[in-house]
Design an enzyme around this catalytic site. Structure first.
Site, mmCIF file in Angstrom:
data_model
loop_
_atom_site.group_PDB
_atom_site.id
_atom_site.type_symbol
_atom_site.label_atom_id
_atom_site.label_comp_id
_atom_site.label_asym_id
_atom_site.label_seq_id
_atom_site.Cartn_x
_atom_site.Cartn_y
_atom_site.Cartn_z
ATOM 1 N N GLU A 109 53.131 -3.507 34.398
ATOM 2 C CA GLU A 109 52.505 -2.504 33.520
ATOM 3 C C GLU A 109 52.079 -1.269 34.336
ATOM 4 O OE1 GLU A 109 50.356 -4.961 30.018
ATOM 5 O OE2 GLU A 109 49.911 -5.663 32.050
ATOM 6 N N GLU A 129 52.667 -13.353 31.292
ATOM 7 C CA GLU A 129 51.357 -13.650 30.705
ATOM 8 C C GLU A 129 51.406 -14.826 29.722
ATOM 9 O OE1 GLU A 129 51.073 -9.235 31.798
ATOM 10 O OE2 GLU A 129 52.608 -10.623 31.106
#
Ligand code: T1G
Ligand code: NAD
Length: 709
Positions: A109, A129
């Site tokens: 990210e 995640e």
């Protein structure tokens, strides 16, 4: 900028380097350091472009997972990445992110908030995640579809698997693969961008890969139903798809808000707490309290495997997959050929599935030397023994090995249940004997239960733990007792399954209940896969240890007497067709009816809740005994054994963690109820009683001085 992030210059290019070993996690101070560095470079007129790079072995491996526990327990902890990402993206000077090792989760990210990304070919990127029961929480579900398209973003976020850099280039996540020195390559790339001029490319403003929202309706429905099957019990997979759908419907800033809502929901879920427990658990089990750090490891360069049956073949594959040549010994040419054919077939299957190439298969097969003698055994560093399960035969082959191998050769038995000390007594070097208990299929299952004998030396234990890592297994150290840890607990689990069938529960209903609970496979089908005869041989070996008057199941012994060993004989609890598909078999109902008549059992309706509670709490109750006796070092060791070896669902964290989540008082009360109704097998374990009464948890329980194993 701070101890974790440094800012230097190479002429007109600023270089921001993250130094937070071992994996440059975005621990407190790292995002702040990056933000301050970008701002400083932005204000420095001499700076024309910026490169962000990770120091050490990897780029950012994600947010600091240790912070999550603090956040969900209200003990502080924070995850504030958006401010640094906005600063990076809105920086008017080109910002190039240089990736090596892994750019995972918050790491990717962060990279996507940069204007361009370059990577070395060996790098990996990913949004793992979901493997922690959460979703990307720093814009990953909004920026990734803008860079790589919706389908790729869904695949990466709902399943969490890493993507190699060359593939990431194809997807548009990475802009260039750098040959040679990464920093030099990144600076050169940044200079090209500066020279080209023009406004920086903000990922949040890209829309080329986002079509009109309408076109996605069918796609998202299909993605959700597939994730429901493949990510059973993991709501984060659905949440990731919801967040990416928001990216196709909402402006970026709204999408970010939607992602944050979904992230919070997941983070505070029991599934996520269980999966984060499993993440750190896999790392904790590698640490053996009391084992001196400086203990010497034996070098393992050559191995031998005794027996090329169901297990021996898979074990040999593990060694050659790690590049360790193997002598594979059998007792007859026919057995040897059968074992080699199975190995060849398994590898050919992997080649067909594109897991690796034919030359790699040939290389691995070439590392296996089949033999019918002990010639060459004086050259090996370890022998993995996997002959039939029987004490007499084990002792016979260990006595033979004692004469042919070097004094510093490790002798590791794959026995499922037998006493390691007694096997060791057949050799003159019990300190070199240990249990290496692989799980079927040995080349697939990740667990390696390492069984220490009372004489096993620290060097042999440490070498075994290290070897597990080299064989890409999760090594868990346990004490020596019947069935060690995993199988000792599995006995009561499968006992209850058989008794429930005798009391009236349908075979497929028992399997369906545990499958729905999240087990990879139900107990009946698992028995058929491993072979019902393995347990039958063991029960016969230990008949003398049976508790008089206890209600032992007869079902599986009856099925074995009839030659129904499971898949390997085409019938067990189920009948199997030519495609190995299982079918209910009225023959089994007849066997159960006869047993009910003989035992005077009145057939009754049994609900899912009782089925699950009896099997899972049987695991927990025996696990509590194993913990108190010191056979397992910690509750987490038991959890990891069941996650890596028995198909226990990661989103439940393992049997001991699950019991803590349910609450030990509730578990204890249920066990007491079963004890009163079903008899002495259900006598509550003292530790379960103690913790239930004190409001304690297995995860927080540690052995006190004087309670050592
Ligand atoms: N946070 C904290 N500690 C971490 C960590 C992390 N992200 N990753 C690793 N460690 C610790 C680990 O516990 C071990 O500690 C040591 O580092 C070495 O790790 C906002 C919310 C990168 C492939 O899921 O997959 O970003 O045992 O033994 O085998 O959207 O670590 O030595 O004390 O595993 O070489 C997403 C997790 C986070 C990646 C390296 N990221 N890490 O494997 O070493 S969520 C991940 C890994 C997130 C954002 C969200 C692997 C690795 P100790 P190791 P390795
Ligand atoms: P198997 O019957 O499939 O294979 C045993 C092999 O040992 C046979 O091929 C046999 O020919 C060979 N053998 C017998 N005596 C030998 C000798 N003196 N020298 C060389 N080879 C000899 O059995 P398996 O299922 O592979 O089990 C092997 C061991 O692994 C047992 O101790 C078992 O308890 C254990 N184990 C089995 C499983 C499982 O699921 N099957 C799982 C874990 C551990």
């Amino acid at each position: 900028m701070n101890d974790l992030v440094s800012l230097t210059r190479q002429d007109e290019i600023a270089v921001i380097t993250i130094n937070n070993p071992p994996v440059n996690a975005l621990s407190p101070g790292v995002p702040e350091g990056i933000k301050a560095s970008v701002e400083a470079a932005q204000q420095d007129p001499a700076v024309k472009g910026i490169v962000l790079i990770g120091g050490g072995r990897t780029f950012i491996a994600g947010a600091d997972i240790k912070e999550f526990g603090k956040i969900t327990s209200g003990k502080g902890g924070r995850l504030s990445l958006h401010p640094v990402l906005e600063t990076m993206e809105n920086c008017p000077k080109p910002l190039v992110v240089a990736i090596h090792g892994t750019a995972f989760g918050g790491g990717l990210e962060t990279a996507m908030a940069g204007h361009y990304r370059v990577a070395v070919a060996t790098a990996q990127v990913g949004q793992p995640e979901v493997k922690l029961g959460i979703i990307p929480g720093a814009g990953g579900t909004q920026r990734l579809p803008r860079l790589a398209g919706v389908a790729t973003a869904v695949q990466m976020c709902a399943y969490g698997d890493p993507v190699p850099a060359p593939k990431a280039l194809e997807y548009g996540i990475v802009d260039k693969i750098v040959e040679g020195d990464l920093l030099a390559g990144a600076i050169a790339f940044c200079r090209e961008i500066v020279a080209k001029g023009g406004p920086p490319r903000k990922t949040s403003e890209l829309s080329g890969k986002l079509s009109d929202s309408g076109v996605y309706d069918f796609f998202f429905e299909a993605a959700r139903s597939e994730a429901r099957k493949k990510q059973r019990g993991i709501p984060a997979a659905q949440a990731a798809i919801d967040a990416i759908e928001a990216a196709t419907r909402l402006p970026f800033a709204e999408g970010i808000k939607r992602e944050a809502e979904l992230f919070q929901q997941c983070l505070f879920s029991d599934q996520s707490k269980a999966m984060i427990h499993a993440f750190f658990g896999e790392r904790e089990v590698a640490k053996i309290p009391g084992l001196p750090k400086e203990v010497q490891l034996y070098p393992i360069r050559r191995a031998a495997v005794l027996g090329a049956g169901t297990m021996g073949g898979g074990i040999a594959m593990n060694y050659v997959n790690a590049g360790i040549p193997v002598l594979l010994k059998e007792r007859s040419q026919e057995d040897l050929d059968r074992g080699l054919n199975t190995i060849r077939k398994n590898y050919a299957n992997s080649v067909k599935k594109g897991r690796f190439s034919q030359p790699v298969m040939d290389q691995r097969m070439a590392l296996i030397t089949p033999t019918l003698t002990y010639d060459g055994f004086d050259q090996v560093d370890i022998v993995a023994e996997a002959v039939f399960e029987g004490m007499a035969l084990k002792k016979e082959v260990f006595a033979e090995l004692d004469k042919v191998v070097r004094p510093d050769c490790i002798l590791a038995s794959n026995t499922s249940t037998l006493n390691i000390d007694e096997i060791a007594s057949a050799s003159s070097r019990p300190h070199m004997v240990i249990g290496h208990h692989f799980f079927s299929p040995a080349n697939v299952m990740r667990l390696l239960e390492i069984v220490r004998g009372k004489a096993s030396s620290n060097e042999v234990i440490a070498t075994s733990m290290d070897l597990a890592r080299r064989l890409k297994k999760v090594g868990v150290l346990v004490g020596n007792c019947m069935g060690f840890c995993g199988n000792r607990m599995f006995g009561p689990y499968r006992r209850e399954a058989q008794l429930l069938a005798e009391e009236g529960a349908a075979v497929d209903a028992i399997d369906a209940a545990l499958y729905e609970f999240g087990m990879a496979m139900g107990p009946m089908a698992t028995g058929d896969l491993a072979g019902l005869d393995v347990g039958w041989r063991i029960r016969k070996e230990y008949k003398h240890l049976e508790i008089p008057g206890a209600n032992y199941p007869d079902a599986e012994d009856q099925l074995c007497e009839m030659g129904r060993y499971g898949q390997k004989t085409g019938a067990g609890w189920y009948r199997y067709d030519e495609n190995r598909k299982r079918h209910m078999d009225p023959e089994v109902d007849k066997v159960l009816e006869e047993i009910r008549k003989k035992k005077g059992i009145q057939k009754r309706e049994i609900g899912k809740e009782e089925i699950v509670d009896r099997l899972i709490y049987a695991l927990v109750n025996e696990g509590a005994r194993i913990l108190e006796e010191g056979i397992a070092l910690r509750a987490v060791d038991i959890d990891i054994i069941y996650l890596a070896g028995y198909g226990f669902p990661a989103h439940k964290g393992g049997p001991m963690w699950y019991a803590d989540t349910v609450g030990l008082k509730k578990v204890y009360d249920r066990v007491v109820e079963f004890h009163q109704r079903l008899g002495r097998f259900w006598e509550p374990a003292p530790l379960l009683k103690k913790l239930a009464e004190s409001g304690g948890k297995f995860a927080e329980w540690t052995r006190t001085k004087g309670q050592e194993a």
